[in-house]
Design a protein around this motif. Structure first.
Motif, PDB file in Angstrom:
ATOM      1  N   PRO A  26      -0.726  40.763  74.307  1.00 51.52           N
ATOM      2  CA  PRO A  26      -0.476  40.087  75.585  1.00 51.52           C
ATOM      3  C   PRO A  26       0.486  40.911  76.435  1.00 51.52           C
ATOM      4  O   PRO A  26       1.235  41.749  75.910  1.00 51.52           O
ATOM      5  N   LYS A 100      -5.613  39.633  76.719  1.00 51.43           N
ATOM      6  CA  LYS A 100      -6.194  38.331  77.083  1.00 51.43           C
ATOM      7  C   LYS A 100      -5.164  37.369  77.659  1.00 51.43           C
ATOM      8  O   LYS A 100      -5.527  36.328  78.195  1.00 51.43           O
ATOM      9  N   HIS A 101      -3.895  37.685  77.524  1.00 54.30           N
ATOM     10  CA  HIS A 101      -2.840  36.786  78.000  1.00 54.30           C
ATOM     11  C   HIS A 101      -1.873  37.553  78.890  1.00 54.30           C
ATOM     12  O   HIS A 101      -1.466  38.666  78.565  1.00 54.30           O
ATOM     13  N   TRP A 103       1.710  36.987  81.262  1.00 47.64           N
ATOM     14  CA  TRP A 103       2.833  36.117  81.609  1.00 47.64           C
ATOM     15  C   TRP A 103       3.712  36.790  82.657  1.00 47.64           C
ATOM     16  O   TRP A 103       3.787  38.024  82.727  1.00 47.64           O
ATOM     17  N   THR A 125      -1.267  33.331  82.690  1.00 51.01           N
ATOM     18  CA  THR A 125      -1.480  32.157  81.831  1.00 51.01           C
ATOM     19  C   THR A 125      -0.202  31.393  81.507  1.00 51.01           C
ATOM     20  O   THR A 125      -0.251  30.308  80.946  1.00 51.01           O
ATOM     21  N   ILE A 214       1.609  30.632  72.989  1.00 51.82           N
ATOM     22  CA  ILE A 214       0.677  31.661  72.525  1.00 51.82           C
ATOM     23  C   ILE A 214      -0.143  31.156  71.345  1.00 51.82           C
ATOM     24  O   ILE A 214      -1.349  31.403  71.249  1.00 51.82           O
ATOM     25  N   GLN A 217      -2.782  28.927  72.756  1.00 50.20           N
ATOM     26  CA  GLN A 217      -3.787  29.662  73.510  1.00 50.20           C
ATOM     27  C   GLN A 217      -4.739  30.454  72.612  1.00 50.20           C
ATOM     28  O   GLN A 217      -5.851  30.765  73.013  1.00 50.20           O
ATOM     29  N   THR A 218      -4.288  30.789  71.405  1.00 55.10           N
ATOM     30  CA  THR A 218      -5.132  31.622  70.529  1.00 55.10           C
ATOM     31  C   THR A 218      -5.886  30.795  69.490  1.00 55.10           C
ATOM     32  O   THR A 218      -6.607  31.337  68.667  1.00 55.10           O
TER      33      THR A 218
END
Length: 219
Positions: A26, A100-101, A103, A125, A214, A217-218
């Protein structure tokens, strides 16, 4: 941690880039306080946020807004600084295309810029907003706020009074589809100057929050 120079809207921007080995790690950018009041990417809160994200497995970039350090250009009332932040995020994404993430974290003036960036970049995100100066800047653009995040401030903050932060959070709580978490660090001033009593609990709170998000989200 390599020093980097990347293209901004008004010339070069100076940053510190801290990559992970994992190509799909991320990513996070960290935004510093007001350039006209001594704010730089080496501010203690910014530095600690940077390493908190790195230690959680993020590839992280912090940088100097225009006119600060070796970054070119001049202070631009937040308008140009928002463009700088967008350029920094472009640079970070170009180096980490498998992430994919994404911040954004900001402290004080940087929190205001970060929240504006959030509105313009749907790929963000999550956010961390440390001591947002809701008494100085209009945050009404957060309508609706597009993603969940953490707002954190000190109860003894005289620069950005807690009552204004509470009012901001209450407005965000009225919005549907997102969750804004609010934590106050007892006795902390605007800069979380006491390392043991204020800075460490603030960073621990940020770390705990981001780790939870996190994990969610995963799943």
């Amino acid at each position: 941690m390599p020093e980097v120079i990347f293209a901004g809207p008004e010339g070069r921007l100076e940053g510190r880039y801290h990559p992970q080995k994992e190509r799909d790690a991320p990513i996070a950018i960290v935004l510093h306080p007001h350039p006209q009041f001594g704010g730089t990417m080496n501010n203690k809160v910014v530095y600690n946020l940077h390493y908190a994200f790195y230690n959680m497995g993020f590839t992280v970039l912090r940088f100097n807004f225009r006119g600060v350090g070796r970054s070119q250009g001049e202070y631009d009332q937040g308008i140009g600084e928002l463009s700088d932040a967008a350029s920094a995020l472009d640079y970070l994404q170009s180096m980490n295309q498998n992430s994919k993430h994404c911040w954004v974290a900001g402290f004080s003036f940087g929190a205001w810029i970060g929240m504006q960036l959030l509105m313009r970049r749907p790929e963000i995100t999550g956010f961390i907003s440390v001591a947002p100066p809701a008494n100085m800047y209009d945050f009404s653009f957060l309508a609706p706020c597009p993603s969940s995040g953490l707002v954190i401030n000190g109860t003894a903050d005289k620069v950005a009074p807690p009552k204004d932060t509470v009012n901001l959070v209450n407005k965000l709580h009225e919005q549907k589809g997102i969750t804004v978490t609010h934590t106050q660090i007892e006795g902390a001033d605007h800069f979380f100057k006491d390392e043991v009593s204020h800075m460490t609990p603030m960073i621990d709170t940020v770390t705990g929050y981001v780790r939870r998000r996190i994990t969610e989200q995963t799943r």
